[in-house]
Scaffold this active site. Structure first.
Site, PDB file in Angstrom:
ATOM      1  N   GLY A 131     -21.277 -38.201  30.390  1.00  0.00           N
ATOM      2  CA  GLY A 131     -21.259 -39.406  31.208  1.00  0.00           C
ATOM      3  C   GLY A 131     -19.852 -39.610  31.727  1.00  0.00           C
ATOM      4  N   ARG A 271     -29.544 -80.198  43.935  1.00  0.00           N
ATOM      5  CA  ARG A 271     -30.098 -80.593  42.642  1.00  0.00           C
ATOM      6  C   ARG A 271     -29.446 -81.910  42.174  1.00  0.00           C
ATOM      7  NH1 ARG A 271     -33.941 -80.191  38.519  1.00  0.00           N
ATOM      8  NH2 ARG A 271     -32.940 -80.148  36.480  1.00  0.00           N
ATOM      9  N   GLU A 366     -20.819 -44.900  38.504  1.00  0.00           N
ATOM     10  CA  GLU A 366     -19.679 -44.361  39.264  1.00  0.00           C
ATOM     11  C   GLU A 366     -18.335 -44.755  38.651  1.00  0.00           C
ATOM     12  OE1 GLU A 366     -19.956 -43.754  43.355  1.00  0.00           O
ATOM     13  OE2 GLU A 366     -22.056 -44.323  43.441  1.00  0.00           O
ATOM     14  N   THR A 368     -17.253 -46.283  34.628  1.00  0.00           N
ATOM     15  CA  THR A 368     -17.343 -47.553  33.907  1.00  0.00           C
ATOM     16  C   THR A 368     -16.045 -48.336  34.117  1.00  0.00           C
ATOM     17  OG1 THR A 368     -16.354 -46.589  31.940  1.00  0.00           O
ATOM     18  CG2 THR A 368     -18.760 -46.495  32.080  1.00  0.00           C
TER      19      THR A 368
END
Lengths: 387, 266
Positions: A131, A271, A366, A368
């Protein structure tokens, strides 16, 4: 110094925003829920010229420069991260390596088909055991006679297992350097090559309408001429490709942040609690102010980095910064947006719920956030490579 | 046969902006800067009508607009979607006209552009909704006009036009040159492609001043108005809430009906 966008950049934003709001927004939730890649929508995006944004017209591209490209991805991501992912990966990871490192024959063969959206290219880099340590690839390619034989396993590969997938650029170990380090090269593998099996990966948390595949290479044979660039250049090609890819991911973070901000602002103004709009409470107004501030900074950093790239400057440090910052800004923005929506923000009826999930990958794919901090540290004069 | 077309496009304040932001000050509409201009919706339909003909028969499209302070990124959308040329009548003198002075100036510009087979207009502008300029241009140029077009086809020097009528449509045939006023049935304007945007960014519009179309300033804009705007105002809307009660739903329903009749709503 000039901070104004050009006419073409403004027109790009208007056009892609109109398209995304009218064509993507009405079906984004359904595609997410059904975890469905839409070939039809991909073709529509290709018809607009969204594939091959930075490729010259002679290969079928739109040749519009990186700032416009970032704006296009940003506007798609503002409405649907999945469609932005299809386009971002299709450009930066699929078209990019062939355009930047392919020979003329390879460009002629693939770019017109990829830019028209006839098919998509994917970048086969990540493996189950490789990875962040992308250099530890176990996929091998052996040259025998005029052919490469590829064996190995790739995982989490965007656009690699959908009906439109046409070609995979595979990073593989092709030998050993004298110092014992693996020699890594990239090969172009058409998706219908015998020995290549692609399996769609399901049940993702995010980007559910974008296609993710797992690839198995079992004595998969391609001609020697399918080598991308020079033998042994694969690692360098991968790093350069990721520099470009990081601009795309940064643009997705920026677009997602913008969407979260707009939804949060609208909700906070409408709200009513304790007899007044919740946005009028300072604790909430400050959340919105922080979001606006960080989005402004993220946009400036990303566009500057794109400008550097358009002007041929090195971008490794800035691209890592832009990707890291934009993805983390989006984390803070979606966090605030859901918080402001209260219980409603946890429901799929509210768009912030999808934004919240779609953000998570941006700090992982792409590069970490941890790897990106290492890239930045290595480029600012911190001593030592191993950090 | 390639068709030479001119499409009149108006830059208007974004009609999607919330009504509350539009203010009237001294008989003039004012807008906050966040309301961005756009090409009027009916003019977008007119552009699409011309593009459809260009798709099939080929030809050239000149987009024409009148006003002042055009936002280039906005008005150039006409080029980005496929118009070949853009002519802007851009001057302070063109501001605040009525339908007549606007039609007069546009007709003069069309004469200067020269060879044309079809002029397309939208059925009304998205800001003032007068719906007169198209017919005014046709009258001044002395050419036929067809209104409410939802489909246009060109062959053998004639245009076949489907006109929207209350219960359906009628088909009319008209000789060219003609002015066609387009309605929404033609279909939404296509999206600009990125290649179209790139091409548009490289083109510069022709900017014409009153002298370029040979018109006296007294015939233009506010000075050339034949109708005067007497009063522009925003009606004050009041809303009241009245609760109609009753011991049972049926009783409340009967009281509600009586109250509505009293208010002459039933």
């Amino acid at each position: 110094m000039d901070f104004d966008l050009s006419e073409e950049q403004n027109l790009t934003r208007q056009a892609i925003r109109a398209f995304a709001e009218r064509q993507i927004a009405p079906i984004a939730r359904e595609l997410d829920e059904k975890e469905k890649f839409s070939a039809e929508l991909t073709h529509k995006m290709a018809d607009l010229g969204l594939l091959g944004c930075f490729v010259p017209e002679k290969y079928g591209g739109s040749n519009m420069g990186y700032i416009s490209y970032a704006i296009a991805v940003e506007e798609l991501a503002r409405v649907d991260a999945s469609q932005a992912a299809t386009i971002a990966a299709g450009n930066s990871l699929g078209i990019g390596p062939i355009y930047y490192f392919g020979n003329e024959k390879q460009k002629q063969e693939w770019l017109p088909r990829l830019c028209s959206g006839e098919c998509l290219a994917a970048f086969g880099l990540t493996e189950p055991d490789a990875g962040s340590d992308a250099g530890s690839s176990r996929t091998t390619a052996t040259l025998e006679g005029d052919y490469w034989t590829i064996n190995g396993h790739k995982i989490f590969i965007t656009n690699s297992a959908c009906p439109l997938t046409g070609v995979i650029i595979v990073q593989a170990v092709t030998g050993k350097h004298e110092d014992g380090k693996p020699e890594i090269s990239c090969l172009i593998v058409p998706s219908d090559t015998p020995g290549l099996t692609a399996k769609e990966m399901k049940d993702k948390m995010m980007w559910r309408a974008s296609n993710t595949g797992e690839l198995f290479f079992d004595d998969c044979i391609v001609p020697e001429a399918n080598l991308l660039g020079k033998r042994g250049d694969g690692f360098h090609q991968m790093l350069a490709t990721l520099d470009g890819g990081r601009l795309s991911i940064a643009a997705m973070g920026l677009g997602g942040s913008q969407a979260a901000f707009e939804l949060a602002l609208q909700y906070a103004n409408s709200r009513i609690q304790f007899g007044r709009p919740i946005g009028s409470f300072q604790v909430n107004a400050f959340k919105l102010a922080d979001m606006a501030l960080e989005i402004e900074l993220a946009r400036n950093l990303l566009y500057k980095t794109c400008w550097l790239r358009e002007n041929g400057r090195p971008i490794t440090k800035e691209a890592a910064m832009a990707k890291l910052f934009c993805s983390e800004v989006m984390r803070r923005c979606v966090h605030h947006a859901v918080q402001l929506h209260g219980g409603y923000g946890l429901m799929k009826d509210y768009e912030v719920e999808r934004l919240y999930r779609d953000q998570r990958i941006l700090e992982i794919g792409e590069g970490t956030s941890e790897i990106l901090r290492i890239v930045i540290a290595r480029n600012i004069g911190v001593s030592g490579r191993a950090i | 046969m390639p068709v030479n077309m001119i499409v009149c496009c108006k830059q208007v304040p974004d009609p999607e902006a919330p009504p509350a932001v539009f203010k009237v000050v001294n008989n003039k509409m004012t807008l906050p800067p966040e309301v961005k201009p756009v090409i009027g919706q009916y003019e977008e339909f007119a552009l699409e009508a011309a593009l459809k003909i260009k798709d099939t028969a080929g030809g050239k499209i000149t987009a024409l607009s009148l006003g002042n302070n055009f936002v280039r990124d906005v008005i150039k959308k006409a080029l980005a979607v496929g118009a070949d040329e853009l002519v802007l009548l851009e001057d302070k003198a063109f501001e605040d006209g009525d339908s007549w002075s606007t039609a007069n100036a546009l007709a003069a510009a069309i004469k200067k552009i020269g060879a044309y087979n079809i002029i397309f207009c939208g059925r009304q502008s998205s800001d003032w909704d007068a719906g007169q300029v198209g017919l005014g241009i046709a009258e001044i140029l002395g050419i036929p006009a067809v209104t409410l077009a939802r489909k246009v086809e060109v062959s053998d020097g004639k245009a076949k036009v489907e006109r929207v009528i209350p219960d359906g449509y009628q088909v009319v045939e008209v000789t060219l040159p003609v002015l066609i006023i387009v309605t929404s049935g033609i279909g939404a304007l296509r999206y600009a492609t990125l290649k179209g945007i790139m091409a548009a960014a490289k083109k510069q519009p022709a900017v014409w001043k009153p002298a370029d179309i040979g018109l006296e300033p007294s015939k233009l804009g506010a000075a050339g108005r034949r109708s005067k705007l007497d009063k522009l105002f925003q009606p004050v809307k009041e809303s009241k809430c009245e609760i109609i009660g009753g011991d049972t739903a049926a009783e409340a329903g009967a009281k509600l009906a009586a109250r509505l009749r009293e208010a002459k709503l039933l």
